[in-house]
Design a protein around this motif. Structure first.
Motif, mmCIF file in Angstrom:
data_model
loop_
_atom_site.group_PDB
_atom_site.id
_atom_site.type_symbol
_atom_site.label_atom_id
_atom_site.label_comp_id
_atom_site.label_asym_id
_atom_site.label_seq_id
_atom_site.Cartn_x
_atom_site.Cartn_y
_atom_site.Cartn_z
ATOM 1 N N LYS A 1 9.034 -5.535 -3.161
ATOM 2 C CA LYS A 1 10.430 -5.321 -2.796
ATOM 3 C C LYS A 1 11.126 -4.348 -3.747
ATOM 4 O O LYS A 1 11.910 -3.502 -3.319
ATOM 5 C CB LYS A 1 11.160 -6.665 -2.793
ATOM 6 N N HIS A 2 10.840 -4.464 -5.030
ATOM 7 C CA HIS A 2 11.529 -3.653 -6.036
ATOM 8 C C HIS A 2 10.687 -2.489 -6.542
ATOM 9 O O HIS A 2 10.973 -1.942 -7.605
ATOM 10 C CB HIS A 2 11.941 -4.533 -7.214
ATOM 11 N N ALA A 3 9.673 -2.090 -5.816
ATOM 12 C CA ALA A 3 8.757 -1.045 -6.291
ATOM 13 C C ALA A 3 9.478 0.271 -6.545
ATOM 14 O O ALA A 3 9.214 0.942 -7.551
ATOM 15 C CB ALA A 3 7.626 -0.844 -5.287
ATOM 16 N N TYR A 4 10.378 0.680 -5.678
ATOM 17 C CA TYR A 4 11.075 1.956 -5.862
ATOM 18 C C TYR A 4 12.002 1.919 -7.077
ATOM 19 O O TYR A 4 12.035 2.852 -7.880
ATOM 20 C CB TYR A 4 11.871 2.334 -4.611
ATOM 21 N N GLN A 5 12.759 0.827 -7.225
ATOM 22 C CA GLN A 5 13.646 0.718 -8.388
ATOM 23 C C GLN A 5 12.838 0.648 -9.684
ATOM 24 O O GLN A 5 13.222 1.246 -10.692
ATOM 25 C CB GLN A 5 14.541 -0.527 -8.295
ATOM 26 N N ILE B 1 13.304 -3.995 -15.122
ATOM 27 C CA ILE B 1 12.070 -4.333 -14.402
ATOM 28 C C ILE B 1 11.685 -5.778 -14.706
ATOM 29 O O ILE B 1 11.341 -6.555 -13.812
ATOM 30 C CB ILE B 1 10.927 -3.367 -14.789
ATOM 31 N N TRP B 2 11.755 -6.148 -15.964
ATOM 32 C CA TRP B 2 11.410 -7.502 -16.391
ATOM 33 C C TRP B 2 12.323 -8.529 -15.735
ATOM 34 O O TRP B 2 11.870 -9.588 -15.298
ATOM 35 C CB TRP B 2 11.518 -7.563 -17.920
ATOM 36 N N GLU B 3 13.615 -8.226 -15.651
ATOM 37 C CA GLU B 3 14.566 -9.143 -15.021
ATOM 38 C C GLU B 3 14.302 -9.271 -13.525
ATOM 39 O O GLU B 3 14.422 -10.359 -12.960
ATOM 40 C CB GLU B 3 15.993 -8.651 -15.242
ATOM 41 N N ARG B 4 13.966 -8.157 -12.860
ATOM 42 C CA ARG B 4 13.693 -8.220 -11.419
ATOM 43 C C ARG B 4 12.511 -9.117 -11.106
ATOM 44 O O ARG B 4 12.459 -9.732 -10.048
ATOM 45 C CB ARG B 4 13.415 -6.819 -10.866
ATOM 46 N N MET B 5 11.560 -9.178 -12.019
ATOM 47 C CA MET B 5 10.382 -10.017 -11.796
ATOM 48 C C MET B 5 10.621 -11.452 -12.242
ATOM 49 O O MET B 5 9.737 -12.291 -12.104
ATOM 50 C CB MET B 5 9.177 -9.427 -12.515
ATOM 51 N N ALA B 6 11.784 -11.728 -12.788
ATOM 52 C CA ALA B 6 12.181 -13.078 -13.211
ATOM 53 C C ALA B 6 11.146 -13.687 -14.154
ATOM 54 O O ALA B 6 10.668 -14.792 -13.949
ATOM 55 C CB ALA B 6 12.404 -13.975 -12.001
ATOM 56 N N LEU B 7 10.826 -12.948 -15.216
ATOM 57 C CA LEU B 7 9.807 -13.394 -16.157
ATOM 58 C C LEU B 7 10.392 -13.952 -17.448
ATOM 59 O O LEU B 7 9.662 -14.199 -18.397
ATOM 60 C CB LEU B 7 8.856 -12.233 -16.476
ATOM 61 N N GLY B 8 11.680 -14.134 -17.524
ATOM 62 C CA GLY B 8 12.277 -14.725 -18.716
ATOM 63 C C GLY B 8 12.844 -13.688 -19.664
ATOM 64 O O GLY B 8 13.132 -12.556 -19.289
ATOM 65 N N ASP B 9 12.987 -14.082 -20.923
ATOM 66 C CA ASP B 9 13.587 -13.214 -21.943
ATOM 67 C C ASP B 9 12.580 -12.193 -22.451
ATOM 68 O O ASP B 9 11.384 -12.448 -22.505
ATOM 69 C CB ASP B 9 14.098 -14.049 -23.116
ATOM 70 N N LEU B 10 13.114 -11.035 -22.859
ATOM 71 C CA LEU B 10 12.288 -9.958 -23.393
ATOM 72 C C LEU B 10 13.060 -9.264 -24.501
ATOM 73 O O LEU B 10 14.230 -8.932 -24.336
ATOM 74 C CB LEU B 10 11.957 -8.944 -22.290
ATOM 75 N N TRP C 1 0.833 -1.200 0.000
ATOM 76 C CA TRP C 1 0.000 0.000 0.000
ATOM 77 C C TRP C 1 0.871 1.255 0.000
ATOM 78 O O TRP C 1 0.600 2.201 -0.732
ATOM 79 C CB TRP C 1 -0.919 -0.004 1.228
ATOM 80 N N GLN C 2 1.922 1.229 0.798
ATOM 81 C CA GLN C 2 2.828 2.372 0.880
ATOM 82 C C GLN C 2 3.536 2.612 -0.452
ATOM 83 O O GLN C 2 3.788 3.750 -0.830
ATOM 84 C CB GLN C 2 3.861 2.113 1.977
ATOM 85 N N ARG C 3 3.826 1.542 -1.185
ATOM 86 C CA ARG C 3 4.599 1.649 -2.427
ATOM 87 C C ARG C 3 3.722 1.606 -3.680
ATOM 88 O O ARG C 3 4.227 1.471 -4.783
ATOM 89 C CB ARG C 3 5.631 0.518 -2.468
ATOM 90 N N ASP C 4 2.395 1.698 -3.492
ATOM 91 C CA ASP C 4 1.436 1.739 -4.592
ATOM 92 C C ASP C 4 1.522 0.496 -5.474
ATOM 93 O O ASP C 4 1.600 0.568 -6.700
ATOM 94 C CB ASP C 4 1.626 3.007 -5.436
ATOM 95 N N GLU D 1 0.788 -0.582 -17.683
ATOM 96 C CA GLU D 1 0.103 0.563 -17.076
ATOM 97 C C GLU D 1 1.024 1.348 -16.149
ATOM 98 O O GLU D 1 1.048 2.575 -16.170
ATOM 99 C CB GLU D 1 -1.116 0.061 -16.296
ATOM 100 N N LYS D 2 1.804 0.648 -15.343
ATOM 101 C CA LYS D 2 2.635 1.329 -14.355
ATOM 102 C C LYS D 2 3.985 1.791 -14.902
ATOM 103 O O LYS D 2 4.465 2.848 -14.537
ATOM 104 C CB LYS D 2 2.881 0.420 -13.150
ATOM 105 N N TYR D 3 4.602 0.977 -15.746
ATOM 106 C CA TYR D 3 5.990 1.239 -16.108
ATOM 107 C C TYR D 3 6.217 1.526 -17.589
ATOM 108 O O TYR D 3 7.335 1.787 -18.001
ATOM 109 C CB TYR D 3 6.875 0.061 -15.685
ATOM 110 N N GLY D 4 5.171 1.466 -18.395
ATOM 111 C CA GLY D 4 5.333 1.728 -19.819
ATOM 112 C C GLY D 4 5.299 3.219 -20.117
ATOM 113 O O GLY D 4 4.977 4.049 -19.269
ATOM 114 N N ARG D 5 5.660 3.568 -21.337
ATOM 115 C CA ARG D 5 5.606 4.964 -21.760
ATOM 116 C C ARG D 5 4.161 5.349 -22.029
ATOM 117 O O ARG D 5 3.374 4.571 -22.548
ATOM 118 C CB ARG D 5 6.424 5.152 -23.023
#
Length: 178
Positions: free
Chosen positions: A77-81, A95-104, A57-60, A139-143
């Motif tokens: 954990k990585h919301a600020y970064q 961001i994609w690497e921090r979430m460990a979602l594979g190749d992008l 909640w604090q980090r939206d 929505e949060k991190y895209g342009r």
């Protein structure tokens, strides 16, 4: 905090004194647990999930339906970064690497298409396992002035063996002559 265990010399290590030393060792371990509990709550990976919700909640950060707990904890954990890296291609990859979602793979300004389309090539398993997450990431991190499209590539090993084959056909006509 490390407490040394109480160890008695061999001539005192018997009877009531041994029981008392055992009791004190257990007591100090219990007190150590009480004292370290608040300190452990600062670590998102080991904190109670209700406390992680407060950090979220604090980090939206909102947890979406059927989100795995490890992914939720990672996003909190990585919301600020992630917020700092938002809006850039390199940041989006981090961001994609921090979430460990594979190749992008990110393609911008594709020839023959509108300039604002960004193609994101990801594995198909990411889409099937986390369909809501992809929308949240955009929505949060895209342009803001971009349209994103997801493309997937599935690599499958296929074994093909060549072999000779042939076909022989013959046509026979029988008729009765009167």
């Amino acid at each position: 905090m490390n407490f040394e265990k109480i160890s008695l010399v061999f001539w005192l290590n018997a009877g009531n004194l041994k029981q008392y030393a055992t009791f004190l060792n257990i007591w100090f371990e219990t007190v150590k647990g009480w004292l370290s509990f608040p300190l452990n709550q600062f670590d998102i990976d080991s904190a109670h999930i209700d406390l992680v919700d407060l950090y979220a909640w604090q980090r939206d950060v909102e947890r979406f339906n059927s989100e795995p707990e490890w992914l939720y904890r990672s996003r909190v954990k990585h919301a600020y970064q992630n917020a700092r890296d938002a809006g850039t291609v390199a940041g989006f990859k981090r961001i994609w690497e921090r979430m460990a979602l594979g190749d992008l793979e990110i393609e911008e300004r594709i020839d023959g298409r509108d300039w604002d389309i960004v193609a994101l090539k990801i594995s198909g398993s990411v889409i099937s396992e986390n369909p809501e997450l992809l929308d949240i990431i955009i929505e949060k991190y895209g342009r803001t002035c971009r349209r994103y499209e997801w493309t997937t590539e599935l690599k499958v090993n296929i074994n093909i063996r060549g072999a000779a084959f042939g076909c022989a056909a013959s046509n026979h006509k029988a008729s009765l002559i009167n």
